[in-house]
Design a protein around this motif. Structure first.
Motif, short mmCIF file in Angstrom:
data_model
loop_
_atom_site.label_atom_id
_atom_site.label_comp_id
_atom_site.label_asym_id
_atom_site.label_seq_id
_atom_site.Cartn_x
_atom_site.Cartn_y
_atom_site.Cartn_z
N VAL A 95 0.84 -1.20 0.00
CA VAL A 95 0.00 0.00 0.00
C VAL A 95 0.87 1.25 0.00
CG1 VAL A 95 -1.50 1.40 1.49
CG2 VAL A 95 -2.10 -0.95 0.99
N ALA A 96 1.90 1.27 0.84
CA ALA A 96 2.80 2.42 0.90
C ALA A 96 3.45 2.69 -0.45
CB ALA A 96 3.86 2.20 1.97
N TYR A 97 3.81 1.61 -1.15
CA TYR A 97 4.43 1.77 -2.47
C TYR A 97 3.40 2.21 -3.51
CZ TYR A 97 6.43 0.67 -6.99
OH TYR A 97 6.84 0.75 -8.29
N SER A 98 2.23 1.58 -3.51
CA SER A 98 1.24 1.84 -4.56
C SER A 98 0.74 3.28 -4.55
CB SER A 98 0.06 0.87 -4.43
OG SER A 98 -0.67 1.11 -3.25
N VAL A 99 0.67 3.89 -3.38
CA VAL A 99 0.19 5.28 -3.29
C VAL A 99 1.15 6.23 -3.99
CG1 VAL A 99 -0.21 7.18 -1.67
CG2 VAL A 99 -1.17 4.93 -1.20
N ASN A 100 2.43 5.91 -3.97
CA ASN A 100 3.42 6.80 -4.57
C ASN A 100 3.87 6.37 -5.97
OD1 ASN A 100 3.72 8.60 -2.28
ND2 ASN A 100 4.73 6.89 -1.25
N SER A 101 3.53 5.15 -6.36
CA SER A 101 4.03 4.64 -7.64
C SER A 101 3.47 5.40 -8.84
CB SER A 101 3.70 3.15 -7.77
OG SER A 101 2.29 2.95 -7.81
N VAL A 102 2.27 5.96 -8.70
CA VAL A 102 1.67 6.70 -9.82
C VAL A 102 2.54 7.90 -10.19
CG1 VAL A 102 -0.34 8.04 -10.56
CG2 VAL A 102 -0.66 5.99 -9.16
N ILE A 135 7.59 3.94 7.71
CA ILE A 135 8.92 3.64 7.17
C ILE A 135 8.84 3.34 5.68
CG2 ILE A 135 10.83 1.99 7.22
CD1 ILE A 135 10.23 1.64 10.24
N GLN A 136 7.89 2.48 5.30
CA GLN A 136 7.77 2.09 3.90
C GLN A 136 7.27 3.24 3.03
OE1 GLN A 136 9.56 -1.40 4.24
NE2 GLN A 136 8.69 -0.72 2.32
N PHE A 137 6.43 4.08 3.59
CA PHE A 137 5.95 5.24 2.85
C PHE A 137 7.11 6.16 2.49
CE2 PHE A 137 4.11 9.52 2.54
CZ PHE A 137 3.08 9.29 1.64
N LEU A 138 8.01 6.38 3.44
CA LEU A 138 9.18 7.21 3.18
C LEU A 138 10.10 6.55 2.16
CD1 LEU A 138 11.00 9.63 3.73
CD2 LEU A 138 11.92 8.40 5.71
N LEU A 139 10.34 5.26 2.29
CA LEU A 139 11.22 4.56 1.35
C LEU A 139 10.65 4.58 -0.07
CD1 LEU A 139 12.28 1.39 3.41
CD2 LEU A 139 13.56 3.50 3.05
N LYS A 199 13.54 -2.04 -4.46
CA LYS A 199 14.23 -1.58 -3.24
C LYS A 199 13.30 -1.50 -2.03
CE LYS A 199 17.99 0.93 -5.50
NZ LYS A 199 18.57 2.27 -5.77
N PRO A 200 12.24 -0.71 -2.07
CA PRO A 200 11.38 -0.65 -0.88
C PRO A 200 10.66 -1.96 -0.59
CG PRO A 200 10.39 0.57 -2.70
CD PRO A 200 11.78 0.20 -3.12
N MET A 201 10.19 -2.65 -1.63
CA MET A 201 9.48 -3.91 -1.42
C MET A 201 10.43 -5.00 -0.93
SD MET A 201 6.20 -3.65 -1.99
CE MET A 201 5.71 -5.35 -2.26
N GLY A 202 11.59 -5.09 -1.54
CA GLY A 202 12.56 -6.11 -1.14
C GLY A 202 13.03 -5.91 0.28
N LEU A 203 13.40 -4.67 0.61
CA LEU A 203 13.86 -4.38 1.97
C LEU A 203 12.74 -4.65 2.97
CD1 LEU A 203 16.14 -3.27 3.73
CD2 LEU A 203 15.22 -0.98 3.37
N GLY A 204 11.52 -4.23 2.61
CA GLY A 204 10.40 -4.45 3.52
C GLY A 204 10.09 -5.92 3.72
#
Length: 266
Positions: A79-86, A171-175, A184-189
């Motif tokens: 979710v944190a990634y998808s909000v910013n991926s656009v 944390i994931q939102f910032l990454l 990077k963010p998904m793998g680390l998370g």
């Protein structure tokens, strides 16, 4: 500022309403509680021997067990990634921050939209658990779900899981803001989530300090060891892992704004 926040929040909804992040908040709880329904229904002859509270615990633990282990951290990361991926895919960060809306409103709206999706997912988990549990007592009268009310406890449990995931979300939102690629963010998370589950499940005494261990830790803190399932729920919402999760969420959220504000306008 409030008007800008609401406009940005509404914009996030329109941008994400067709994405997997949005529909996952609906499909994931429906799918898992649906499978729990089928599982309990297929084993109704054996489970009919349990007392009503034991039935509720047996049924709800299917959802709680999956969410408290890896599903909740992974969904939070996604979710944190998808909000910013656009914005990353369309390269529209500069355009977004050049609008006559404060950067704080834009940043806050994105974060709280991610929080909204997480809240929606867990709220639906609680709702579907209550609904399907009561439905089982109708289609299988031998399963006496209707003789015990566990609605409040289920709401408290999923509320605690929500609080326990906020540190991960920040944390994931910032990454995901700092890194445009998926890995990077998904793998680390994902690695951190697996480590968190291992630490919490092995009862490491300092696991409460590691945000990715909080969902599993929150679930374990609600269960007494070596007791029958029907007597196992002990709900204490504000445990130390939840307080650490809230503290991490606030600190990273505020720090993230100042970090991203400098990076996004270059």
């Amino acid at each position: 500022m409030m008007k800008g926040f609401l406009l940005s929040f509404q914009s996030e909804f329109y941008k994400s309403r067709k994405t997997l992040g949005f529909w996952g908040a609906i499909i994931l709880p429906l799918l898992i509680t649906g499978l729990a329904f089928v599982s309990v229904y297929s084993k109704s002859t054996d489970l009919a021997k349990l007392p009503p509270m034991g039935l509720w615990v047996q049924f709800s633990m299917i959802s709680l067990g999956s969410m408290g282990s890896l599903l909740l951290p992974i969904y939070t990361i996604f979710v944190a990634y998808s909000v910013n991926s656009v914005e990353h895919k369309a390269d529209t960060w500069k355009t977004l921050f050049s609008l006559p809306i404060s950067r704080w409103a834009v940043y806050g709206a994105k974060y709280f939209y991610a929080f909204f999706l997480l809240f929606l997912c867990l709220a639906l988990f609680a709702l579907f658990n209550i609904a399907f549990g009561n439905l089982l007592s109708v289609v299988k009268p031998a399963l006496k779900f209707n003789e015990y009310h566990m609605e409040l406890q289920l709401i408290q449990v999923f509320y605690k899981l929500l609080l326990s995931a906020l540190g991960i979300l920040s944390i994931q939102f910032l990454l995901s803001l700092l890194w445009s690629d998926f890995l990077k963010p998904m793998g680390l998370g994902f690695v951190a989530s697996v480590a968190g589950v291992i630490l919490a499940s092995n009862n490491w005494e300092y696991s409460y300090l590691f945000p990715y261990a909080h969902p599993m830790g929150a679930l374990k803190s609600m269960l007494k060891q070596n007791q029958e399932p029907a007597r196992s729920f002990e709900i204490d919402i504000y445990t130390k892992d939840v307080y650490v999760s809230l503290a991490v969420a606030v600190v990273v959220f505020i720090a993230g704004y100042f970090i991203v504000q400098k990076k996004s306008v270059k």
